[in-house]
Design a protein around this motif. Structure first.
Motif, mmCIF file in Angstrom:
data_model
loop_
_atom_site.group_PDB
_atom_site.id
_atom_site.type_symbol
_atom_site.label_atom_id
_atom_site.label_comp_id
_atom_site.label_asym_id
_atom_site.label_seq_id
_atom_site.Cartn_x
_atom_site.Cartn_y
_atom_site.Cartn_z
ATOM 1 N N HIS A 77 0.832 -1.198 0.000
ATOM 2 C CA HIS A 77 0.000 0.000 0.000
ATOM 3 C C HIS A 77 0.872 1.256 0.000
ATOM 4 C CE1 HIS A 77 -3.498 -2.471 0.508
ATOM 5 N NE2 HIS A 77 -2.980 -3.028 1.587
ATOM 6 N N THR A 78 2.090 1.162 0.566
ATOM 7 C CA THR A 78 3.023 2.295 0.493
ATOM 8 C C THR A 78 4.147 2.026 -0.499
ATOM 9 O OG1 THR A 78 4.301 1.445 2.397
ATOM 10 C CG2 THR A 78 2.555 3.045 2.840
ATOM 11 N N PRO A 82 1.444 5.504 -5.925
ATOM 12 C CA PRO A 82 0.308 6.282 -5.404
ATOM 13 C C PRO A 82 -0.731 6.571 -6.477
ATOM 14 C CG PRO A 82 2.274 7.671 -5.622
ATOM 15 C CD PRO A 82 2.715 6.252 -5.835
ATOM 16 N N PRO A 85 -3.039 2.562 -7.006
ATOM 17 C CA PRO A 85 -2.978 1.892 -5.703
ATOM 18 C C PRO A 85 -3.076 0.373 -5.791
ATOM 19 C CG PRO A 85 -4.479 3.762 -5.635
ATOM 20 C CD PRO A 85 -4.132 3.547 -7.067
ATOM 21 N N TRP A 251 -11.831 4.697 -4.317
ATOM 22 C CA TRP A 251 -10.647 5.546 -4.453
ATOM 23 C C TRP A 251 -10.265 6.185 -3.122
ATOM 24 C CZ3 TRP A 251 -10.700 10.691 -3.157
ATOM 25 C CH2 TRP A 251 -11.943 11.299 -3.023
ATOM 26 N N PHE A 252 -11.280 6.518 -2.319
ATOM 27 C CA PHE A 252 -11.023 7.171 -1.040
ATOM 28 C C PHE A 252 -10.516 6.164 -0.004
ATOM 29 C CE2 PHE A 252 -12.550 9.304 2.944
ATOM 30 C CZ PHE A 252 -11.661 10.369 2.879
ATOM 31 N N ARG A 255 -6.922 5.418 -0.549
ATOM 32 C CA ARG A 255 -6.060 6.492 -0.037
ATOM 33 C C ARG A 255 -5.930 6.415 1.482
ATOM 34 N NH1 ARG A 255 -7.009 12.201 -3.288
ATOM 35 N NH2 ARG A 255 -6.496 11.431 -5.376
ATOM 36 N N ARG A 258 -3.576 3.580 2.367
ATOM 37 C CA ARG A 258 -2.180 3.973 2.166
ATOM 38 C C ARG A 258 -1.714 4.850 3.333
ATOM 39 N NH1 ARG A 258 1.741 4.772 -1.874
ATOM 40 N NH2 ARG A 258 2.833 6.750 -1.788
ATOM 41 N N LEU A 259 -2.546 5.797 3.722
ATOM 42 C CA LEU A 259 -2.203 6.677 4.838
ATOM 43 C C LEU A 259 -2.074 5.877 6.138
ATOM 44 C CD1 LEU A 259 -1.745 9.559 5.895
ATOM 45 C CD2 LEU A 259 -4.225 9.746 6.215
#
Length: 504
Positions: A77-78, A82, A85, A251-252, A255, A258-259
């Motif tokens: 994920h990281t 980016p 994803p 999509w959210f 993100r 990933r965060l």
């Protein structure tokens, strides 16, 4: 920069060798190279670019390494892109699935057509008169010449052709099979065989459970000193999906995921560095809880260094710890006295019988892919140079590096480098500059640091081959993704940089 590509016969090359002209040339089609390509084509849509790849496939490390169980040592994920994803539920991915993901990426974003395979860059010379790089390239027995106004190195940090050769006394006496994971033979048969894996890093802890699952007779990890190893849970296809992932737009949620992985990794690193004794106890306790009952922890799982002084190793779903329950996996903490024809004699007097010895002893550090670099035909000494924002080298005009993190996913650093470099190129275009060269003062160059802040053996062995980092300003090494991302997007590009406008 102009957006056209020309191919012509350059008399200066001799023998009518064709020359190829681009605004930007990216060397290497691994994670860093593909990431740089995306940033170039989105941030610099009017610039022409290509990727020169030495091998016949994309993926870099992940298409090169073929040892059993090869997988990422960071979450995807990281570690993933980016802009594309990672969507699979598992965070630790196999090498094969990473290569598939990269193929999907270069196809989806129209990068595949920009890659030229089997193009090995052997030399690169910057001409101050012409304000461009000349690359000498070998491809299928032929020689080509490429010109570029800016070059981005996506070549990684280790030698693809030569692994780290540890001094193992008597290894030449061994009559079985000796294998280095970097060049694992595709036809190696080890089912029912006795295997000794020398090493305790991420490669060794990946190979051990993989060969046990595949039916090795016995596998012993022989370590001089142990590493910290932490289990990380893996979600699988069909597992329950958290409510927030089901409710939020895809999509959210990607993100947020990933965060989440980014922040957890940062907090873990800071925890280990700030409270090393507490972290040591926590990691040791977790390892003990996952090992068979009464498994001896000391000395096999009690490292002498603090967590993250060397890279923390992760194993998915505790597979490394669980393999010891089979009775076919073993760990020995000792030093080698000598290798004999049928095994390894240890300093303690014990002998390990072996049919196969795997030397998982690390990588040979190498910057810029071993390419012969010159500026106005004068050789460049990389070890004496300093890194500007961990993305360029002093004395090297218009050349960027894609270097990642040692305390987080590598790709986070290479993406910050790509963002910074494309921003620099746009700044040069806007101001009419033809070259940008990092320039450090004597004061700034005092008391240099190693840009790879680890105490691992391969880093120590290669310390004389890599450039320096400074302690102030743009010369400091990367350490925090969020801070470095801000610098990539907003820092003063003129600090530590010498620009030139030369009519060509």
């Amino acid at each position: 920069m102009t957006g056209h590509v020309t191919t012509d016969s350059d008399p200066a090359n001799g023998n009518g060798v064709a020359s190829h002209n681009y605004d930007v040339i990216i060397i290497g089609a691994g994670i860093s190279g593909v990431n740089a390509a995306y940033r170039v084509q989105t941030a610099l849509p009017d610039s022409s670019y290509t990727i020169l790849e030495n091998r016949d496939d994309i993926g870099g490390t992940w298409s090169l390494f073929k040892y059993p169980g090869v997988r990422s040592d960071s979450d995807l994920h990281t570690f993933g892109f980016p802009f594309n994803p990672w969507t699979k539920p598992n965070s630790i991915a196999t090498g094969e699935s990473i290569v598939e993901y990269m193929h999907d990426t270069v196809t989806k974003f129209d990068i595949a057509k920009k890659i030229q395979f089997r193009h090995k860059v052997v030399a690169a010379n910057w001409s101050s008169d012409e304000q461009r790089w000349r690359l000498d390239v070998e491809t299928e027995g032929q020689r080509k010449v490429y010109y570029a106004k800016f070059v981005i190195m996506g070549t990684g940090y280790y030698d693809h052709t030569k692994p780290l050769q540890a001094v193992i006394p008597g290894l030449e006496n061994f009559q079985g099979k000796t294998v280095h994971p970097q060049f694992w033979p595709p036809d190696l048969t080890y089912k029912g065989q006795k295997m000794v894996i020398i090493g305790s890093g991420a490669t060794a802890i990946t190979i051990l459970p993989a060969v046990v699952e595949a039916g090795v007779g016995s596998a012993t990890m022989l370590q001089r000193s142990p590493s910290y190893i932490m289990s990380t849970p893996q979600r699988k296809e069909g597992d329950p999906v958290p409510l927030w992932e089901r409710v939020l737009p895809t999509w959210f949620s990607l993100r947020l995921k990933r965060l989440q992985f980014l922040l957890v990794g940062m907090v873990l690193f800071l925890y280990c560095q700030t409270f090393p004794n507490h972290a040591r106890k926590f990691l040791t306790k977790e390892a003990k809880s996952l090992l068979p009952a009464d498994f001896p922890m000391d000395p096999h799982f009690k490292p002498t260094y603090n967590p993250w002084d060397q890279r923390l190793c992760f194993c998915p779903d505790a597979d490394f710890f669980k393999c010891f329950a089979t009775g076919r996996a073993h760990v020995v903490t000792d030093t080698i006295k000598r290798v004999v024809s049928d095994g390894i004699e240890l300093t303690s007097g014990e002998k390990l019988d072996a049919d196969i010895i795997v030397t998982a002893t690390g990588l040979t550090l190498q910057f810029c892919g071993g390419i012969d670099l010159t500026v106005d035909k004068k050789p460049v000494d990389i070890p004496s140079s300093y890194m500007w924002h961990a993305s360029m080298l002093t004395g090297l005009p218009n050349m960027g590096l894609s270097i990642g993190y040692v305390n987080a996913s590598w790709a986070l650093g290479s993406d910050n480098a790509a963002r910074l470099l494309t921003r620099l190129i746009k700044f040069m275009d806007a101001n009419g500059y033809t070259s940008a060269t990092p320039d450090i003062t004597e004061e700034e160059a005092r008391d240099p640091k190693n840009p790879l802040d680890l105490k691992s053996t391969y880093v120590k062995e290669g310390s004389g081959k890599i450039p320096h980092a400074g302690r102030t300003g743009p010369w400091k090494p990367r350490s925090n993704y969020l801070v470095d991302k801000w610098k990539a997007e907003r820092s003063d590009l003129t600090a530590g940089m010498k620009f030139a406008k030369v009519s060509t």
